[in-house]
Scaffold this active site. Sequence first.
Site, PDB file in Angstrom:
ATOM      1  N   TYR A   1       0.827  -1.212   0.000  1.00 29.95           N
ATOM      2  CA  TYR A   1       0.000   0.000   0.000  1.00 29.95           C
ATOM      3  C   TYR A   1       0.862   1.263   0.000  1.00 29.95           C
ATOM      4  O   TYR A   1       0.455   2.293  -0.497  1.00 29.95           O
ATOM      5  CB  TYR A   1      -0.882   0.050   1.257  1.00 29.95           C
ATOM      6  CG  TYR A   1      -2.162  -0.736   1.205  1.00 29.95           C
ATOM      7  CD1 TYR A   1      -2.189  -2.076   0.847  1.00 29.95           C
ATOM      8  CD2 TYR A   1      -3.367  -0.129   1.544  1.00 29.95           C
ATOM      9  CE1 TYR A   1      -3.373  -2.790   0.836  1.00 29.95           C
ATOM     10  CE2 TYR A   1      -4.558  -0.835   1.534  1.00 29.95           C
ATOM     11  CZ  TYR A   1      -4.558  -2.165   1.179  1.00 29.95           C
ATOM     12  OH  TYR A   1      -5.739  -2.860   1.176  1.00 29.95           O
TER      13      TYR A   1
ATOM     14  N   LYS B   1       3.385 -15.243   2.944  1.00 30.89           N
ATOM     15  CA  LYS B   1       3.550 -15.989   1.691  1.00 30.89           C
ATOM     16  C   LYS B   1       5.052 -16.236   1.546  1.00 30.89           C
ATOM     17  O   LYS B   1       5.692 -15.815   0.572  1.00 30.89           O
ATOM     18  CB  LYS B   1       2.959 -15.167   0.526  1.00 30.89           C
ATOM     19  CG  LYS B   1       2.872 -15.894  -0.792  1.00 30.89           C
ATOM     20  CD  LYS B   1       1.788 -16.958  -0.860  1.00 30.89           C
ATOM     21  CE  LYS B   1       1.911 -17.774  -2.142  1.00 30.89           C
ATOM     22  NZ  LYS B   1       0.978 -18.914  -2.203  1.00 30.89           N
TER      23      LYS B   1
ATOM     24  N   ASP C   1      -2.736 -18.361   1.399  1.00 29.31           N
ATOM     25  CA  ASP C   1      -3.765 -19.061   0.613  1.00 29.31           C
ATOM     26  C   ASP C   1      -4.432 -20.140   1.467  1.00 29.31           C
ATOM     27  O   ASP C   1      -5.653 -20.305   1.465  1.00 29.31           O
ATOM     28  CB  ASP C   1      -3.192 -19.626  -0.699  1.00 29.31           C
ATOM     29  CG  ASP C   1      -1.832 -20.291  -0.543  1.00 29.31           C
ATOM     30  OD1 ASP C   1      -1.263 -20.269   0.566  1.00 29.31           O
ATOM     31  OD2 ASP C   1      -1.338 -20.860  -1.539  1.00 29.31           O
TER      32      ASP C   1
ATOM     33  N   ASP D   1      -6.205  -6.948   4.842  1.00 23.16           N
ATOM     34  CA  ASP D   1      -7.391  -6.326   4.235  1.00 23.16           C
ATOM     35  C   ASP D   1      -8.310  -7.415   3.691  1.00 23.16           C
ATOM     36  O   ASP D   1      -9.514  -7.440   3.967  1.00 23.16           O
ATOM     37  CB  ASP D   1      -6.941  -5.386   3.103  1.00 23.16           C
ATOM     38  CG  ASP D   1      -8.118  -4.775   2.367  1.00 23.16           C
ATOM     39  OD1 ASP D   1      -9.062  -4.335   3.043  1.00 23.16           O
ATOM     40  OD2 ASP D   1      -8.107  -4.746   1.119  1.00 23.16           O
TER      41      ASP D   1
ATOM     42  N   ASP E   1     -12.104  -9.073   5.494  1.00 24.62           N
ATOM     43  CA  ASP E   1     -13.427  -9.097   4.846  1.00 24.62           C
ATOM     44  C   ASP E   1     -13.973 -10.523   4.841  1.00 24.62           C
ATOM     45  O   ASP E   1     -15.155 -10.757   5.120  1.00 24.62           O
ATOM     46  CB  ASP E   1     -13.336  -8.609   3.387  1.00 24.62           C
ATOM     47  CG  ASP E   1     -13.641  -7.119   3.238  1.00 24.62           C
ATOM     48  OD1 ASP E   1     -13.302  -6.348   4.157  1.00 24.62           O
ATOM     49  OD2 ASP E   1     -14.209  -6.734   2.197  1.00 24.62           O
TER      50      ASP E   1
HETATM   51  C1  LIG Z   1     -10.496   1.736   1.155  1.00 28.43           C
HETATM   52  C2  LIG Z   1      -9.244   0.924   1.315  1.00 28.43           C
HETATM   53  C3  LIG Z   1      -8.040   1.771   1.097  1.00 28.43           C
HETATM   54  C4  LIG Z   1      -9.203   0.219   2.682  1.00 28.43           C
HETATM   55  C5  LIG Z   1      -7.961  -0.664   2.787  1.00 28.43           C
HETATM   56  O1  LIG Z   1      -7.650  -1.406   1.853  1.00 28.43           O
HETATM   57  O2  LIG Z   1      -7.308  -0.593   3.814  1.00 28.43           O
HETATM   58  C6  LIG Z   1     -10.408  -0.642   3.002  1.00 28.43           C
HETATM   59  O3  LIG Z   1     -10.554  -1.713   2.133  1.00 28.43           O
HETATM   60  C7  LIG Z   1     -10.322  -1.125   4.423  1.00 28.43           C
HETATM   61  O4  LIG Z   1     -10.375  -2.339   4.622  1.00 28.43           O
HETATM   62  O5  LIG Z   1     -10.231  -0.293   5.328  1.00 28.43           O
HETATM   63 MG   LIG Z   2     -10.923  -3.581   3.115  1.00 28.78          MG
END
Ligand SMILES: CC(C)[C@H](C(=O)O)[C@@H](O)C(=O)O
Ligand SMILES: [Mg+2]
Length: 356
Positions: A142, A191, A223, A247, A251
Amino acid sequence: MEKQIAVIRGDGIGPEIVDQALRVLDAVAEKYGHTFTYTDVDMGGIAIDKWGEPLPAAMLDKCLAADSVLLGAVGGPKWDGLPGDKRPEKGLLALRAGMGLYANNRPAKLWPQLAAASPLKPEIVEKGIDFIVVRELIGGVYFGSHTTAECGGEQKATDVMSYAEHEIERIGRIAFETARKRRNKVTSVDKANVLDTSRLWRKVMHRLAEEYPDVEYADMLVDNTAMQIVKAPSQFDVVVTENMFGDILSDEASMITGSIGMIPSSSLGEGSRGLYEPIHGSAPDIAGQNKANPIGTILSAAMMLKYSFDLDEEAAAIEAAVNKALDAGLRTGDMMAEGCTLVSCSEMGDAILKNL
Ligand SMILES: CC(C)[C@H](C(=O)O)[C@@H](O)C(=O)O
Ligand SMILES: [Mg+2]
Ligand SMILES: NC(=O)c1ccc[n+]([C@@H]2O[C@H](COP(=O)([O-])OP(=O)(O)OC[C@H]3O[C@@H](n4cnc5c(N)ncnc54)[C@H](O)[C@@H]3O)[C@@H](O)[C@H]2O)c1
């Protein structure tokens, strides 16, 4: 207690969910005799529209001057065509880096009332889902250089991923210390079969594991981790990983608990000032419709009370109020299940307020 909170409503559903969290904070302030004052901060798409950039310096300064920061979400299709360094998301990254927030804590905990909303088989859910993704937040790909250049008659894009030992060590320590307060287990995700950054990551984690002999430690390739999160999530306690893996895995982890709309997060650095935000985005598909689940943001406000202000009782009161709303069968659309009552974003806020 008097606290000044910088409030970033942001884009999409951001304003709707933040408004519910502020109602809850106000109710807590009244009940427990605190004074919370709010400073509005523009960040993301709204800041691009108003000020021409996603995080003007004056806005970062407002956050640095506050006791803590509460954020909804930023981004949306309106700004998708902009170059990488001009996008709303760039504002968020600049804020995290500008505040030095290297440790992002994203709990994946199943509320028992939402078991039916989990896409996992009941026999997997029954074993329990209660782990934390400790995500490194201001390093890795990032924050490496990003370039697109002409190369042999076509375009070539490059994103650089790098980690220094000290960046790995400080997030590793957070993970081991967190595990000591929980079930004493750290899984470090990398990884290392491909990436040099991951081999260094693993080396530093092994060094730390020796310092914490009381904490059970395991390496896991990313993975395989993605697979294990859906196959056997009960094996995890603290999962520590680099920025992009964290990240993606957070999710995934949120979804097995029923809905991404439920998950709060804290981002901390050296001091007590943090950034608190739900882990989801601006949900453009439901923005402006009063449909979003505000609970991830409300629980983020609770985390702020606990981690930045040491107000444990107040944070627990918010969690109990959320628990009651779920017990009553109230659900926003993202976690709706048979036999439950569909409510709007503000109605969920009303119910949580009433329970306080
Ligand atoms: C919007 C994006 C930059 C952010 C990230 O990848 O950190 C989001 O996906 C999160 O999880 O906070
Ligand atoms: Mg995110
Ligand atoms: N921290 C942040 O500000 C942040 C985080 C992730 C994504 N984003 C940005 O948000 C925009 C949209 O991204 P996306 O669509 O990939 O991810 P998203 O998280 O915004 O939405 C993914 C799906 O989850 C649903 N959802 C998310 N939050 C919800 C909530 N609280 N209640 C009910 N449903 C919810 C959405 O409706 C959508 O169907 C992009 O510009 C992205 O960069 C911002």
